[in-house]
Enzyme design. Structure first.
Site, mmCIF file in Angstrom:
data_model
loop_
_atom_site.group_PDB
_atom_site.id
_atom_site.type_symbol
_atom_site.label_atom_id
_atom_site.label_comp_id
_atom_site.label_asym_id
_atom_site.label_seq_id
_atom_site.Cartn_x
_atom_site.Cartn_y
_atom_site.Cartn_z
ATOM 1 N N TYR A 58 -10.711 2.250 5.548
ATOM 2 C CA TYR A 58 -9.594 2.021 4.628
ATOM 3 C C TYR A 58 -9.971 0.911 3.660
ATOM 4 O O TYR A 58 -10.224 -0.223 4.069
ATOM 5 C CB TYR A 58 -8.366 1.641 5.444
ATOM 6 C CG TYR A 58 -7.083 1.536 4.650
ATOM 7 C CD1 TYR A 58 -6.304 2.650 4.404
ATOM 8 C CD2 TYR A 58 -6.657 0.309 4.160
ATOM 9 C CE1 TYR A 58 -5.126 2.560 3.695
ATOM 10 C CE2 TYR A 58 -5.477 0.202 3.449
ATOM 11 C CZ TYR A 58 -4.713 1.319 3.219
ATOM 12 O OH TYR A 58 -3.553 1.217 2.509
ATOM 13 N N SER A 59 -10.021 1.218 2.380
ATOM 14 C CA SER A 59 -10.486 0.260 1.381
ATOM 15 C C SER A 59 -9.680 0.358 0.101
ATOM 16 O O SER A 59 -9.548 1.438 -0.477
ATOM 17 C CB SER A 59 -11.966 0.501 1.067
ATOM 18 O OG SER A 59 -12.394 -0.349 0.019
ATOM 19 N N ASN A 60 -9.182 -0.767 -0.354
ATOM 20 C CA ASN A 60 -8.441 -0.791 -1.609
ATOM 21 C C ASN A 60 -9.286 -0.369 -2.802
ATOM 22 O O ASN A 60 -8.760 0.150 -3.787
ATOM 23 C CB ASN A 60 -7.892 -2.191 -1.853
ATOM 24 C CG ASN A 60 -6.702 -2.512 -0.975
ATOM 25 O OD1 ASN A 60 -5.698 -1.831 -1.025
ATOM 26 N ND2 ASN A 60 -6.827 -3.535 -0.156
ATOM 27 N N SER A 116 0.788 -1.236 0.000
ATOM 28 C CA SER A 116 0.000 0.000 0.000
ATOM 29 C C SER A 116 0.815 1.280 0.000
ATOM 30 O O SER A 116 0.232 2.359 -0.089
ATOM 31 C CB SER A 116 -0.961 0.012 1.187
ATOM 32 O OG SER A 116 -2.147 -0.650 0.844
ATOM 33 N N GLY A 135 2.741 -0.548 4.121
ATOM 34 C CA GLY A 135 2.309 -1.477 3.105
ATOM 35 C C GLY A 135 2.534 -2.904 3.539
ATOM 36 O O GLY A 135 3.597 -3.235 4.065
#
Length: 376
Positions: free
Chosen positions: A186-188, A89, A328
């Site tokens: 928090y979302s991809n 991330s 990340g």
């Protein structure tokens, strides 16, 4: 990236494990009596993390590296600061910086809804793209549910690669968790949508856009946004592992190869400890986006706990002041970078991602100590 990383450090117990403190190669060697507090913190991290761990830190003129454990199991090969690894991330900051460059160019507005740019993309299942802005996506405040792209492994194209549109559709199958602007999740999926936005506005695949706009101008020679289908980790590389730690016992197996396009603009990139420090230093120094855009990136509203801006998060330092960066976690690796406004930087990584028990607090301690140890 969020597979399934914790964005903010959580306190976890440090496991006791046997490990060996190894010097780095001559080009990056640090005398054994220097940075003792950081060495202690790194030892603690490695004992709770992967086979190895390393930190690269410095300021605008000097740098140093410490390493503990090994980058390759069954050897005494320490992790080096110029070796490649998957950054998960931390990719999001590169994606956010690319979007902010487009803002600087007048091609996108932070507070315009995403449906204006990608009509019909964010719709259905309770989502309304006319109410979710570009800022919401960058800041994870649009109400889009958390989503791990690894659940999409069965959605690959015949050649084994993944399309952003397919991943976004899968992510939006999860119902909204809040009204736009009302909460932080928090979302991809947010950053996969932003990848689509970059492709729409630049006319280039997102990996090429980030490469030409960020990686190449900064001379990040060992940073790669791999094209779909490119599964290779460039040499020299740190080997990544799966595994578990239970007390003094641990078991490691090499990471199984996967196509990085499953993470794309949310977490596909490869870099080194050295390059990551260079990138974040350049970003916070105003050499990647304009001063106005950087100011927007560093606005961390109450809805995000006053911590998360636009693709970067803020952390308070024990020696006073604050630092900006991102973390990340992806199969085989867990990493984080922080930089300060006065030019101090620190990047840390370990070569295993312990998804159920990530050593987030130990990693945060290494970074804080590296940034603060030499401060009077």
């Amino acid at each position: 990236m969020k597979h399934s990383e914790k964005l903010l450090p959580t306190v976890i117990g440090a496991a006791v494990a046997a490990f060996v403190m190894l010097p780095t190669a001559a080009a990056h060697a640090t005398p054994a009596d220097e940075h003792p507090a950081t060495r202690t913190a790194l030892n603690t991290l490695q004992a709770a993390a992967g086979p190895g761990a390393a930190v690269h830190a410095g300021d605008g003129t000097t740098s140093w590296t410490l390493s503990a454990g090994t980058g390759t199991i069954n050897t005494t090969k320490s992790i080096q600061s110029d070796e490649h690894f998957r950054i998960g991330s931390q990719t999001k900051t590169f994606t956010a910086a690319t979007v902010l460059q487009l803002v600087d160019e007048g091609r996108v507005s932070l507070d315009t809804d995403i449906d204006t740019y990608l009509p019909g993309t964010v719709t259905g299942n309770g989502y309304d793209g006319t109410r979710i802005t570009v800022r919401h996506l960058l800041q994870h405040t649009g109400g889009i549910a958390a989503y791990d792209p690894m659940v999409s492994l069965g959605l690959a194209e015949p050649d084994g690669t993944y399309k952003l549109a397919t991943l976004v559709k899968e992510g939006l199958k999860r119902s909204p968790v809040s009204a736009p602007g009302a909460g932080f999740t928090y979302s991809n999926t947010n950053y996969l949508i932003l990848g689509m936005l970059i492709e729409k506005l630049t006319g280039a695949p997102v990996h090429k856009a980030v490469t030409s706009r960020i990686i190449e101008p900064l001379g990040l020679a060992r940073t790669v946004f791999p094209a779909p289908g490119n599964r290779a980790l460039p040499a020299p590389a740190v080997n990544g592992y799966h595994g578990v730690r239970i007390g003094s016992f641990y078991f490691w197996t090499p990471v199984i190869s996967y196509d990085p396009s499953v993470f794309s603009s949310a977490g596909a990139m490869i870099s080194t400890l050295e390059d990551l420090g260079t990138f974040y230093q350049a970003l916070t120094a105003g050499r990647v986006v304009s001063a106005a855009a950087l100011e927007e990136m560093e606005k961390a509203p109450d809805v995000t706990g006053g911590i998360y801006g636009l693709g970067v998060f803020r952390t308070a330092l024990s020696c006073g002041g604050e630092a900006w960066g991102h973390n990340g976690g992806v199969a085989g690796y867990h990493s984080q970078t922080l930089v300060t406004k006065d030019g101090r930087r620190a990047s840390v990584m370990t070569n295993a991602f312990l998804g159920t028990n990530p050593p987030a607090q130990q990693m945060a301690t290494v970074l804080d100590t590296a940034l603060c140890e030499d401060q009077s």
